[in-house]
Design an enzyme around this catalytic site. Structure first.
Site, PDB file in Angstrom:
ATOM      1  N   HIS A  11     -11.027   3.794   9.450  1.00  0.00           N
ATOM      2  CA  HIS A  11     -10.181   2.625   9.146  1.00  0.00           C
ATOM      3  C   HIS A  11      -8.711   2.912   9.447  1.00  0.00           C
ATOM      4  O   HIS A  11      -7.989   2.045   9.936  1.00  0.00           O
ATOM      5  CB  HIS A  11     -10.363   2.249   7.672  1.00  0.00           C
ATOM      6  CG  HIS A  11      -9.885   0.883   7.352  1.00  0.00           C
ATOM      7  ND1 HIS A  11      -8.939   0.631   6.392  1.00  0.00           N
ATOM      8  CD2 HIS A  11     -10.200  -0.322   7.884  1.00  0.00           C
ATOM      9  CE1 HIS A  11      -8.694  -0.656   6.325  1.00  0.00           C
ATOM     10  NE2 HIS A  11      -9.449  -1.260   7.220  1.00  0.00           N
ATOM     11  N   THR A  61     -12.582   7.536   6.536  1.00  0.00           N
ATOM     12  CA  THR A  61     -13.231   6.821   7.644  1.00  0.00           C
ATOM     13  C   THR A  61     -12.221   6.546   8.761  1.00  0.00           C
ATOM     14  O   THR A  61     -11.049   6.889   8.671  1.00  0.00           O
ATOM     15  CB  THR A  61     -13.789   5.469   7.143  1.00  0.00           C
ATOM     16  OG1 THR A  61     -12.683   4.584   6.881  1.00  0.00           O
ATOM     17  CG2 THR A  61     -14.633   5.661   5.890  1.00  0.00           C
ATOM     18  N   TRP A  85       0.857  -1.197   0.000  1.00  0.00           N
ATOM     19  CA  TRP A  85       0.000   0.000   0.000  1.00  0.00           C
ATOM     20  C   TRP A  85       0.888   1.240   0.000  1.00  0.00           C
ATOM     21  O   TRP A  85       1.905   1.301   0.698  1.00  0.00           O
ATOM     22  CB  TRP A  85      -0.881   0.014   1.250  1.00  0.00           C
ATOM     23  CG  TRP A  85      -2.316  -0.346   1.028  1.00  0.00           C
ATOM     24  CD1 TRP A  85      -2.835  -1.610   0.919  1.00  0.00           C
ATOM     25  CD2 TRP A  85      -3.418   0.556   0.896  1.00  0.00           C
ATOM     26  NE1 TRP A  85      -4.203  -1.539   0.738  1.00  0.00           N
ATOM     27  CE2 TRP A  85      -4.585  -0.222   0.717  1.00  0.00           C
ATOM     28  CE3 TRP A  85      -3.524   1.943   0.921  1.00  0.00           C
ATOM     29  CZ2 TRP A  85      -5.839   0.343   0.566  1.00  0.00           C
ATOM     30  CZ3 TRP A  85      -4.780   2.511   0.772  1.00  0.00           C
ATOM     31  CH2 TRP A  85      -5.921   1.712   0.584  1.00  0.00           C
ATOM     32  N   SER A 113      -0.234  -2.681   5.547  1.00  0.00           N
ATOM     33  CA  SER A 113       0.430  -2.597   6.855  1.00  0.00           C
ATOM     34  C   SER A 113      -0.161  -3.561   7.869  1.00  0.00           C
ATOM     35  O   SER A 113       0.544  -4.075   8.738  1.00  0.00           O
ATOM     36  CB  SER A 113       0.337  -1.162   7.379  1.00  0.00           C
ATOM     37  OG  SER A 113       1.161  -0.308   6.590  1.00  0.00           O
ATOM     38  N   SER A 142       3.176   2.358   5.093  1.00  0.00           N
ATOM     39  CA  SER A 142       2.733   3.749   5.017  1.00  0.00           C
ATOM     40  C   SER A 142       1.218   3.764   5.079  1.00  0.00           C
ATOM     41  O   SER A 142       0.546   3.256   4.161  1.00  0.00           O
ATOM     42  CB  SER A 142       3.204   4.388   3.699  1.00  0.00           C
ATOM     43  OG  SER A 142       2.566   5.647   3.495  1.00  0.00           O
ATOM     44  N   GLU A 182      -0.900  -6.505   7.436  1.00  0.00           N
ATOM     45  CA  GLU A 182      -0.254  -7.814   7.227  1.00  0.00           C
ATOM     46  C   GLU A 182       1.208  -7.825   7.657  1.00  0.00           C
ATOM     47  O   GLU A 182       1.872  -8.862   7.622  1.00  0.00           O
ATOM     48  CB  GLU A 182      -0.357  -8.228   5.761  1.00  0.00           C
ATOM     49  CG  GLU A 182      -1.735  -8.730   5.349  1.00  0.00           C
ATOM     50  CD  GLU A 182      -2.741  -7.594   5.235  1.00  0.00           C
ATOM     51  OE1 GLU A 182      -2.381  -6.506   4.756  1.00  0.00           O
ATOM     52  OE2 GLU A 182      -3.900  -7.800   5.657  1.00  0.00           O
TER      53      GLU A 182
END
Ligand SMILES: Nc1c(NC[C@H](O)[C@H](O)[C@H](O)CO)[nH]c(=O)[nH]c1=O
Ligand SMILES: CC(=O)[C@@H](O)COP(=O)(O)O
Length: 160
Positions: free
Chosen positions: A97, A95, A31, A65, A89, A67
């Site tokens: 999350h 939201t 990500w 992240s 990162s 994982e």
């Protein structure tokens, strides 16, 4: 001290143990890949600059992240490494999350440091904006990957 007052890339090589005999695992989240690849480069270059052999740096990628905890656990339990660097990162979206991913990742990596005898370094940026992430992965505030590499060397030899 806030990062704004501390360049993340500055280290005194004379005060860093030589990493020639050490083996490192680096788990990298995909990500925000441009950020995590910059962090990885900072970490890799610093490890080599401090004496690590390139063949002694093992890299694995994970989706995000969240994982990193599993990836770092698998790395330290299946590979002969002296330290693991977990690179991610997380950038705030619309939201909550962001809060859950950051908290779970930080807690998960902390838990690994408690459960196992191989240090896992928290190299996860948790930023409100992409600019903040860019500033800390080779930008005006330096590179947290460099900082993480130095921490990995220091923790790998702690108590020796
Ligand atoms: N939004 C970001 C994520 N989200 C994905 C999670 O980390 C995880 O992969 C997903 O929830 C599946 O378990 N991850 C980042 O690293 N950065 C983000 O900004
Ligand atoms: C950190 C995240 O998971 C976040 O980037 C996801 O974005 P959103 O909260 O808009 O779904």
């Amino acid at each position: 001290m806030a990062t704004e007052n501390k360049n993340l890339s500055i280290y005194d090589k004379s005060k860093i143990p030589n990493a020639k005999s050490l083996r490192f695992g680096i788990v990298v989240s995909e990500w925000n890949e441009a950020i995590t690849e910059a962090l990885y480069k900072g970490a890799f270059d610093a490890l080599v600059d401090c004496g690590a052999q390139q063949e002694n740096i093992i890299r694995w990628s994970v989706p995000g992240s969240f994982e990193l905890t599993f990836g770092a656990k698998k790395m330290l339990t299946t590979e002969e490494v002296d330290a693991v660097i977990a690179i991610g990162s997380v950038i705030r979206g619309e939201t909550s999350h962001f809060d859950f991913v950051c908290s779970a990742t930080a807690q998960g990596i902390k838990d690994l440091n408690v459960a196992y005898d191989v240090p896992v370094i928290f190299c996860v940026l948790t930023d409100d904006t992409l600019q903040q992430a860019e500033d800390r992965s080779g930008g005006k505030h330096g590179n947290k990957g460099t900082e993480a590499a130095i921490a990995a060397i220091q923790m790998a030899v702690l108590g020796n």
